[in-house]
Design an enzyme around this catalytic site. Structure first.
Site, PDB file in Angstrom:
ATOM      1  N   LYS A 194     -13.546   6.832  -5.586  1.00 43.68           N
ATOM      2  CA  LYS A 194     -13.564   7.686  -6.779  1.00 43.68           C
ATOM      3  C   LYS A 194     -14.448   7.061  -7.863  1.00 43.68           C
ATOM      4  O   LYS A 194     -15.314   7.711  -8.423  1.00 43.68           O
ATOM      5  CB  LYS A 194     -12.128   7.864  -7.268  1.00 43.68           C
ATOM      6  CG  LYS A 194     -11.991   8.705  -8.502  1.00 43.68           C
ATOM      7  CD  LYS A 194     -10.530   8.947  -8.853  1.00 43.68           C
ATOM      8  CE  LYS A 194     -10.420   9.488 -10.273  1.00 43.68           C
ATOM      9  NZ  LYS A 194      -9.059   9.813 -10.664  1.00 43.68           N
ATOM     10  N   GLU A 200     -13.609  -4.181  -3.174  1.00 41.73           N
ATOM     11  CA  GLU A 200     -13.437  -4.223  -1.710  1.00 41.73           C
ATOM     12  C   GLU A 200     -14.382  -3.213  -1.050  1.00 41.73           C
ATOM     13  O   GLU A 200     -15.088  -3.523  -0.080  1.00 41.73           O
ATOM     14  CB  GLU A 200     -11.995  -3.870  -1.314  1.00 41.73           C
ATOM     15  CG  GLU A 200     -10.946  -4.881  -1.716  1.00 41.73           C
ATOM     16  CD  GLU A 200     -10.348  -4.629  -3.094  1.00 41.73           C
ATOM     17  OE1 GLU A 200     -11.003  -3.926  -3.913  1.00 41.73           O
ATOM     18  OE2 GLU A 200      -9.241  -5.139  -3.360  1.00 41.73           O
ATOM     19  N   GLY A 252      -6.613   9.267  -7.308  1.00 43.53           N
ATOM     20  CA  GLY A 252      -6.980   8.685  -6.011  1.00 43.53           C
ATOM     21  C   GLY A 252      -5.954   8.976  -4.924  1.00 43.53           C
ATOM     22  O   GLY A 252      -6.305   9.392  -3.806  1.00 43.53           O
ATOM     23  N   ARG A 253      -4.695   8.782  -5.213  1.00 45.32           N
ATOM     24  CA  ARG A 253      -3.663   8.956  -4.166  1.00 45.32           C
ATOM     25  C   ARG A 253      -3.312  10.418  -3.925  1.00 45.32           C
ATOM     26  O   ARG A 253      -2.426  10.719  -3.125  1.00 45.32           O
ATOM     27  CB  ARG A 253      -2.426   8.130  -4.513  1.00 45.32           C
ATOM     28  CG  ARG A 253      -1.867   8.366  -5.901  1.00 45.32           C
ATOM     29  CD  ARG A 253      -0.894   7.275  -6.307  1.00 45.32           C
ATOM     30  NE  ARG A 253      -0.430   7.411  -7.678  1.00 45.32           N
ATOM     31  CZ  ARG A 253      -1.063   6.933  -8.751  1.00 45.32           C
ATOM     32  NH1 ARG A 253      -2.198   6.291  -8.596  1.00 45.32           N
ATOM     33  NH2 ARG A 253      -0.564   7.081  -9.968  1.00 45.32           N
ATOM     34  N   GLU A 338       2.924   3.681  -6.349  1.00 42.80           N
ATOM     35  CA  GLU A 338       1.898   3.576  -7.389  1.00 42.80           C
ATOM     36  C   GLU A 338       2.153   4.637  -8.466  1.00 42.80           C
ATOM     37  O   GLU A 338       1.826   4.451  -9.632  1.00 42.80           O
ATOM     38  CB  GLU A 338       0.487   3.733  -6.787  1.00 42.80           C
ATOM     39  CG  GLU A 338      -0.607   3.163  -7.680  1.00 42.80           C
ATOM     40  CD  GLU A 338      -1.984   3.126  -7.018  1.00 42.80           C
ATOM     41  OE1 GLU A 338      -2.601   4.193  -6.869  1.00 42.80           O
ATOM     42  OE2 GLU A 338      -2.454   2.036  -6.650  1.00 42.80           O
ATOM     43  N   HIS A 369      14.650  -0.326  17.501  1.00 41.62           N
ATOM     44  CA  HIS A 369      14.694  -1.592  18.242  1.00 41.62           C
ATOM     45  C   HIS A 369      14.197  -2.751  17.386  1.00 41.62           C
ATOM     46  O   HIS A 369      13.844  -3.805  17.917  1.00 41.62           O
ATOM     47  CB  HIS A 369      13.876  -1.457  19.522  1.00 41.62           C
ATOM     48  CG  HIS A 369      14.457  -0.419  20.439  1.00 41.62           C
ATOM     49  ND1 HIS A 369      15.430  -0.714  21.364  1.00 41.62           N
ATOM     50  CD2 HIS A 369      14.260   0.920  20.507  1.00 41.62           C
ATOM     51  CE1 HIS A 369      15.777   0.400  21.991  1.00 41.62           C
ATOM     52  NE2 HIS A 369      15.088   1.404  21.484  1.00 41.62           N
ATOM     53  N   LYS A 497      -6.493  -7.507 -10.282  1.00 39.98           N
ATOM     54  CA  LYS A 497      -7.945  -7.337 -10.081  1.00 39.98           C
ATOM     55  C   LYS A 497      -8.710  -8.248 -11.025  1.00 39.98           C
ATOM     56  O   LYS A 497      -9.686  -8.908 -10.636  1.00 39.98           O
ATOM     57  CB  LYS A 497      -8.355  -5.887 -10.397  1.00 39.98           C
ATOM     58  CG  LYS A 497      -7.980  -4.864  -9.359  1.00 39.98           C
ATOM     59  CD  LYS A 497      -8.586  -3.514  -9.767  1.00 39.98           C
ATOM     60  CE  LYS A 497      -7.977  -2.379  -8.978  1.00 39.98           C
ATOM     61  NZ  LYS A 497      -8.403  -1.062  -9.460  1.00 39.98           N
TER      62      LYS A 497
HETATM   63  O1  F6P Z   1      -6.373  -0.263  -7.330  1.00 44.79           O
HETATM   64  C1  F6P Z   1      -5.720   0.947  -7.205  1.00 44.79           C
HETATM   65  C2  F6P Z   1      -6.667   2.082  -7.060  1.00 44.79           C
HETATM   66  O2  F6P Z   1      -7.252   2.368  -8.283  1.00 44.79           O
HETATM   67  C3  F6P Z   1      -5.990   3.285  -6.474  1.00 44.79           C
HETATM   68  O3  F6P Z   1      -5.320   4.034  -7.408  1.00 44.79           O
HETATM   69  C4  F6P Z   1      -7.110   3.986  -5.796  1.00 44.79           C
HETATM   70  O4  F6P Z   1      -6.654   4.907  -4.854  1.00 44.79           O
HETATM   71  C5  F6P Z   1      -7.833   2.808  -5.187  1.00 44.79           C
HETATM   72  O5  F6P Z   1      -7.714   1.786  -6.153  1.00 44.79           O
HETATM   73  C6  F6P Z   1      -9.257   3.043  -4.821  1.00 44.79           C
HETATM   74  O6  F6P Z   1     -10.037   3.424  -5.922  1.00 44.79           O
HETATM   75  P1  F6P Z   1     -11.473   4.047  -5.740  1.00 44.79           P
HETATM   76  O7  F6P Z   1     -11.333   5.323  -4.985  1.00 44.79           O
HETATM   77  O8  F6P Z   1     -12.007   4.252  -7.120  1.00 44.79           O
HETATM   78  O9  F6P Z   1     -12.309   3.060  -4.968  1.00 44.79           O
END
Ligand code: F6P
Length: 531
Positions: A194, A200, A252-253, A338, A369, A497
């Site tokens: 987003k 990452e 995002g979620r 979240e 199990h 972060k």
């Molecule tokens: O660190 C949490 C977060 O901001 C989430 O809410 C989001 O889904 C994820 O990181 C990834 O964010 P982006 O889509 O901006 O890379």
């Protein structure tokens, strides 16, 4: 606001809820949407408890807040944003206004572009530099990974497009394993972010570009991007024709319904993806129209409130008896934790009651199990949520599916009924006697009186998956409104972060003296061992 519920709970907490059953309860304590059924009869919620829970909804103006969400009001107050993932599946609805402008033409336009691109990838009209696309690698994390990764697995029986892989972790083990299995000349890399700044994702995206650049002359030509950041995607070198944008009013979620769902659309095809959207839209309409006591997301939320905030059961297990939903618990961990893992109310006051629960789970029967021992005989009560389909996808193995269903129903029955000491004695009376019989029997007692709900549906098809995910989204919304929190921000992920960014140079060798002694010592240890 909570007083009457606490008093009611004190009055009923020690009774066995099994005794509540009469001829009506099994039907009365269910909610239905089309062919989907939520059974919450196996809980200690009675008529009065339900009425008191429903009273909460008027006190917090749930109807007004729900309508404000669907209408595009900026209900995400700490970020000043509307919350409109519902617009992404508003295929047959009217205009949705944000700041005086209808967002639907752009939503539908982007959906059309996604469909055209997905169809081209699937047919071979869009090619890699070595030929037809064989593999799609979605690079994203959190909401830019969990939704499509869960969805592709859930709809595996409908997957007839190229192979799909998901890379999320910055741990090089993740990307290197995926890239090893792909041919760079026939792989499409989708960078899903987003913000297009998540460290990452951007690190993995650069790694993938370098990997592809070793084999093809124009790696960026085999990249697509899903993002709200036009500048970021352009700077990365991805042609605007393969950038699928969305607005900041999609959290995002909550984003798998739009561009973030592209990998899923390529896997199952645009028609099946539309069916997935229609299922969610069906749940939206139900949520907007049904009376509270018949309203599935509302009742699922109130059961959650009863268990967590009133009974004090601080975790809930999500247990799909549907192996293709094996990533659903992970998906729900982000969606629920979240969203509702907040300690401060919308107006900045400390919460006077538990925030949302710890959500966890694994598919049944595997969990049986592994950790069901604790669910049945541990000292804590863990409310369970079972999901089960009437039919699987392998008609020739239907007898196995029937065994799966029997296991699911047996678990909720066992949790409710338990096994008392007399019955336990009977189980071992032929082997032991006297004090040893008592001792052995005690280990075989199940307290029972442990609550669960069951969500049952005919078959896990795209439409049903859409219903299930929208059900959980609205459940989170209702729980958040009742708690008075903002379910749509996520400030709690920021501190880690920031500290990671500050720690990176220290891990690489810079002076660690500003750090606490434990952290400095761990850095020293890892450096001694080669970090
Ligand atoms: O660190 C949490 C977060 O901001 C989430 O809410 C989001 O889904 C994820 O990181 C990834 O964010 P982006 O889509 O901006 O890379």
């Amino acid at each position: 606001m909570w007083g009457k519920l606490h008093i009611h709970h004190e009055a009923v907490e020690n009774r066995r809820f099994e005794t509540l059953f009469d001829v009506k309860r099994a039907d009365d304590f269910t909610a239905s949407v089309g062919d989907m059924r939520l059974d919450y009869a196996k809980t200690n919620i009675d008529e009065r408890g339900r009425a008191l829970l429903i009273d909460l909804l008027d006190q917090v103006d749930l109807a007004g807040k729900r309508d404000a969400m669907f209408d595009g009001t900026a209900i995400n107050e700490t970020e000043g944003r509307a919350v409109l993932h519902t617009a992404l599946r508003n295929l047959d609805g009217g205009p949705v206004m944000v700041d005086g402008a209808d967002v639907m033409p752009e939503v539908l336009g982007t959906l059309d572009r996604m469909e055209k691109f997905a169809a081209d990838v699937r047919s071979g009209a869009f090619k890699g530099q070595g030929g037809k696309i064989t593999d799609v690698v979605n690079i994203g994390i959190g909401g830019s990974d969990l939704g499509p990764a869960m969805g592709v697995l859930a709809l595996a029986p409908y997957h007839d497009g190229p192979r799909c892989h998901f890379v999320s972790n910055v741990d090089p083990a993740d990307i290197s394993q995926v890239l090893r299995s792909c041919d760079p000349t026939t792989t499409l890399v989708i960078v899903a972010s987003k913000t297009f700044t998540t460290i990452e994702t951007m690190t993995n995206a650069r790694t993938a570009k370098a990997w592809m650049g070793e084999s093809v002359s124009d790696p960026a030509a085999q990249f697509a991007a899903l993002s709200t950041s036009e500048d970021g995607t352009a700077a990365f070198g991805i042609d605007a024709a393969r950038v699928f944008g969305f607005e900041d009013w999609v959290g995002g979620r909550y984003s798998m319904w739009g561009p973030i769902g592209l990998s899923m659309m390529i896997a199952i095809g645009p028609d099946a993806f539309r069916a997935f959207l229609r299922g969610a839209r069906d749940m939206d309409r139900h949520f907007q129209a049904a009376d509270w006591s018949e309203n599935m997301p509302v009742m699922l939320a109130l059961v959650g409130i009863w268990h967590n905030q009133i009974c004090g059961y601080s975790t809930r297990a999500v247990l799909p008896y549907d192996n293709n939903l094996s990533r659903l618990p992970a998906y729900l961990q982000q969606l629920e934790m979240e969203s509702n893992g907040k300690g401060v109310s919308m107006d900045g006051e400390d919460l006077s009651i538990n925030s949302g629960p710890v959500v966890w789970g694994e598919p049944g029967t595997n969990g049986q199990h592994a950790f069901y021992q604790l669910i049945h005989q541990g000292t804590r009560v863990i409310p369970c949520e079972f999901l089960v389909a009437a039919r699987g996808h392998d008609d020739d193995l239907h007898h196995q599916h029937q065994l799966l269903v029997a296991n699911c129903l047996a678990q909720s029955e066992a949790l409710m009924k338990g096994r008392d000491l007399d019955e336990a004695r009977g189980k071992v009376a032929d082997k032991f006697e006297g004090a040893e019989l008592e001792r052995q029997a005690k280990h075989r007692v199940f307290a029972g009186n442990r609550p669960s709900v069951t969500i049952a549906y005919p078959k896990l098809d795209p439409f049903t998956l859409g219903q299930i995910i929208a059900l959980y989204e609205h459940r989170v919304f209702v729980e958040g409104v009742v708690l008075g929190i903002n379910s749509y921000d996520q400030w709690g992920v920021e501190l880690g972060k920031e500290l990671a960014t500050a720690l990176q140079p220290i891990v690489e060798g810079a002076d660690a003296s500003g750090k606490d002694e434990s952290t400095a010592a761990l850095v020293g240890f890892l450096q001694q061992h080669g970090v």
